[in-house]
Design an enzyme around this catalytic site. Structure first.
Site, PDB file in Angstrom:
ATOM      1  N   CYS A 139       3.041   0.450  13.328  1.00  0.00           N
ATOM      2  CA  CYS A 139       4.383   0.945  13.669  1.00  0.00           C
ATOM      3  C   CYS A 139       4.312   2.033  14.741  1.00  0.00           C
ATOM      4  O   CYS A 139       5.038   1.990  15.742  1.00  0.00           O
ATOM      5  CB  CYS A 139       5.088   1.458  12.423  1.00  0.00           C
ATOM      6  SG  CYS A 139       4.065   2.495  11.357  1.00  0.00           S
ATOM      7  N   HIS A 219       8.835   8.198  11.581  1.00  0.00           N
ATOM      8  CA  HIS A 219       7.863   9.018  12.311  1.00  0.00           C
ATOM      9  C   HIS A 219       8.590   9.671  13.490  1.00  0.00           C
ATOM     10  O   HIS A 219       9.621   9.174  13.956  1.00  0.00           O
ATOM     11  CB  HIS A 219       6.754   8.159  12.917  1.00  0.00           C
ATOM     12  CG  HIS A 219       6.063   7.241  11.953  1.00  0.00           C
ATOM     13  ND1 HIS A 219       5.340   7.690  10.877  1.00  0.00           N
ATOM     14  CD2 HIS A 219       5.944   5.887  11.935  1.00  0.00           C
ATOM     15  CE1 HIS A 219       4.804   6.656  10.230  1.00  0.00           C
ATOM     16  NE2 HIS A 219       5.165   5.544  10.852  1.00  0.00           N
TER      17      HIS A 219
HETATM   18  P1  NAD Z   1       3.256  -3.385   0.935  1.00  0.00           P
HETATM   19  O1  NAD Z   1       2.320  -2.818  -0.061  1.00  0.00           O
HETATM   20  O2  NAD Z   1       4.667  -2.924   0.945  1.00  0.00           O
HETATM   21  O3  NAD Z   1       3.271  -4.970   0.819  1.00  0.00           O
HETATM   22  C1  NAD Z   1       2.109  -5.729   0.653  1.00  0.00           C
HETATM   23  C2  NAD Z   1       2.427  -6.906  -0.262  1.00  0.00           C
HETATM   24  O4  NAD Z   1       1.257  -7.725  -0.387  1.00  0.00           O
HETATM   25  C3  NAD Z   1       2.802  -6.456  -1.675  1.00  0.00           C
HETATM   26  O5  NAD Z   1       3.934  -7.191  -2.104  1.00  0.00           O
HETATM   27  C4  NAD Z   1       1.564  -6.816  -2.524  1.00  0.00           C
HETATM   28  O6  NAD Z   1       1.894  -7.157  -3.850  1.00  0.00           O
HETATM   29  C5  NAD Z   1       1.067  -8.034  -1.761  1.00  0.00           C
HETATM   30  N1  NAD Z   1      -0.355  -8.319  -2.011  1.00  0.00           N
HETATM   31  C6  NAD Z   1      -1.336  -7.470  -2.407  1.00  0.00           C
HETATM   32  N2  NAD Z   1      -2.511  -8.118  -2.488  1.00  0.00           N
HETATM   33  C7  NAD Z   1      -2.263  -9.404  -2.137  1.00  0.00           C
HETATM   34  C8  NAD Z   1      -3.067 -10.561  -2.047  1.00  0.00           C
HETATM   35  N3  NAD Z   1      -4.375 -10.534  -2.317  1.00  0.00           N
HETATM   36  N4  NAD Z   1      -2.483 -11.733  -1.649  1.00  0.00           N
HETATM   37  C9  NAD Z   1      -1.157 -11.790  -1.358  1.00  0.00           C
HETATM   38  N5  NAD Z   1      -0.349 -10.714  -1.435  1.00  0.00           N
HETATM   39  C10 NAD Z   1      -0.899  -9.553  -1.826  1.00  0.00           C
HETATM   40  O7  NAD Z   1       2.555  -3.145   2.346  1.00  0.00           O
HETATM   41  P2  NAD Z   1       3.280  -3.049   3.746  1.00  0.00           P
HETATM   42  O8  NAD Z   1       3.717  -1.655   3.961  1.00  0.00           O
HETATM   43  O9  NAD Z   1       4.261  -4.142   3.892  1.00  0.00           O
HETATM   44  O10 NAD Z   1       2.025  -3.267   4.726  1.00  0.00           O
HETATM   45  C11 NAD Z   1       1.555  -4.553   5.062  1.00  0.00           C
HETATM   46  C12 NAD Z   1       0.806  -4.462   6.379  1.00  0.00           C
HETATM   47  O11 NAD Z   1       1.719  -4.036   7.381  1.00  0.00           O
HETATM   48  C13 NAD Z   1      -0.358  -3.467   6.408  1.00  0.00           C
HETATM   49  O12 NAD Z   1      -1.339  -3.946   7.288  1.00  0.00           O
HETATM   50  C14 NAD Z   1       0.296  -2.231   7.001  1.00  0.00           C
HETATM   51  O13 NAD Z   1      -0.629  -1.354   7.615  1.00  0.00           O
HETATM   52  C15 NAD Z   1       1.222  -2.855   8.010  1.00  0.00           C
HETATM   53  N6  NAD Z   1       2.348  -2.011   8.400  1.00  0.00           N
HETATM   54  C16 NAD Z   1       3.028  -1.294   7.483  1.00  0.00           C
HETATM   55  C17 NAD Z   1       4.075  -0.484   7.898  1.00  0.00           C
HETATM   56  C18 NAD Z   1       4.825   0.371   6.935  1.00  0.00           C
HETATM   57  O14 NAD Z   1       5.286   1.436   7.337  1.00  0.00           O
HETATM   58  N7  NAD Z   1       5.003  -0.004   5.704  1.00  0.00           N
HETATM   59  C19 NAD Z   1       4.457  -0.454   9.238  1.00  0.00           C
HETATM   60  C20 NAD Z   1       3.774  -1.266  10.151  1.00  0.00           C
HETATM   61  C21 NAD Z   1       2.708  -2.030   9.719  1.00  0.00           C
END
Ligand code: NAD
Length: 334
Positions: A139, A219
């Site tokens: 992000c 942020h």
């Molecule tokens: P999150 O924890 O909200 O969502 C992840 C999901 O994946 C959850 O529903 C979890 O239950 C599921 N999960 C866990 N293990 C799993 C598996 N083995 N197989 C399938 N599903 C599984 O995380 P998020 O914030 O959505 O982040 C996801 C990615 O996006 C990360 O790489 C993060 O760095 C990136 N990201 C996050 C943000 C943010 O601010 N949240 C912003 C940009 C990028």
């Protein structure tokens, strides 16, 4: 129709799934879920097909969540898998995607070498065309790259220096902090954001320093961009005003008010995928431009995920349709 599966239906995954549903050239074949929580119920209410592991099936069914099959069956039905699993988990799935011959979009929590290209639609869309894998940068990096690549339209950049005030947690997260401190993250320079920017703009001279603050809304970055020739502030304002995915903010000076403005505007989940530049912060001193902007961490990468899906499938124009279908703004907000 590009058939899309979303692996990991959390903060990013559910937003990408909703965005896929709005694309005229894509079909959401389903999502994976590992816990039968409120998000599973909501996905079911939206008519989205849910897949899980064999071991999880009876648990989901006991909670009344309809399951369509095993995770691998979903992947087989897709052309592209958007991996939105937690940091580092995507890399573990990579081999499965490859063995099934599927294209994959990874997120910024994965290391850069997880994919053939690190992706920012405004900077290097064409580099991802026809590739098998792309990684949408984080992000913070997406925000930095949007404003830097737009600034490049008014002249050559000599160097970029920046500070990043990061939110401590997303809204749903109850186990993250701090709640009473501002933490240097890390207490060394550069922070990983500058390194991540260079996975897209390889030769750029950029240094960033980051802190984590006790907030969960957005942020806030301050960038100091030194140009090779003295730049025109008016031209930069014009570029920012004319670029979709960037909005100029007036008479608002806090992320709290920005969040409220997004709610008033009627954005689902109060999402603001646009970079929100505080118009009054834009200033020019000789060759140096300074400006401040806010980044809504939960939604900023969603348009880029949609563009990355098209790019991997060899569709060479995407941003306009993504902007239109997602109602992405440009100009002054609100
Ligand atoms: P999150 O924890 O909200 O969502 C992840 C999901 O994946 C959850 O529903 C979890 O239950 C599921 N999960 C866990 N293990 C799993 C598996 N083995 N197989 C399938 N599903 C599984 O995380 P998020 O914030 O959505 O982040 C996801 C990615 O996006 C990360 O790489 C993060 O760095 C990136 N990201 C996050 C943000 C943010 O601010 N949240 C912003 C940009 C990028």
């Amino acid at each position: 129709m590009i058939r899309v599966a979303v692996n990991g239906y959390g903060t990013i995954g559910k937003r990408v799934a909703d965005a896929v549903l709005k694309q005229p050239d894509m079909r959401l074949v389903g999502i994976t879920k590992m816990t039968p929580n409120f998000e599973s119920i909501e996905a079911m209410r939206r008519g989205i097909k849910i897949y899980t592991s064999k071991e999880n099936m009876s648990l989901f069914r006991s909670k009344g969540v309809e399951i369509h099959g095993e995770v691998e069956e979903l992947f087989r039905d897709a052309d592209v898998i958007v991996d939105a699993t937690p940091n580092g988990v995507g890399a573990k799935y990579k081999q499965l995607y490859q063995s099934l011959g599927k294209k994959a979009v990874f997120q910024g929590g994965e290391k850069a070498d997880v994919a053939q290209v690190s992706f920012s639609a405004l900077c290097n869309f064409n580099e991802a065309l026809g590739k098998d894998t792309a990684r949408v940068v984080s992000c913070n990096t997406t925000g930095i790259l949007r404003v830097i690549c737009t600034s490049m339209h008014i002249g050559e950049i000599e160097k970029v220096r920046g500070t990043i005030v990061r939110r401590a947690a997303d809204l749903k997260e109850v186990k993250k902090g701090p709640i009473n401190s501002i933490v240097a993250d890390p207490a060394s320079v550069p922070s990983h954001h500058a390194v991540d920017v260079k996975t897209v703009l390889k030769g750029l001279d950029i240094v960033t320093a980051a802190v984590v603050a006790p907030t969960n809304l957005m942020h806030l970055h301050t960038l100091f961009v030194t140009m090779k020739e003295p730049p025109s502030k008016d031209k930069l304002m014009e570029e920012f005003a004319n670029t979709s995915r960037i909005v100029l903010i007036r008479d608002i000076s806090s992320t709290a008010e920005l969040f409220e403005a997004a709610r008033d505007y009627g954005r689902p989940r109060a999402d603001m995928p646009e970079v929100m530049v505080f118009a009054d912060s834009i200033s020019v001193n000789s060759k140096e431009i300074t400006f401040m902007y806010a980044v809504h961490q939960e939604s900023i990468v969603v348009p880029e995920n949609i563009d990355a899906i098209r790019a991997l499938n060899g569709v060479n124009s995407s941003m306009e349709i993504t902007n239109q279908t997602l109602g992405i703004l440009k100009g002054v907000f609100p």
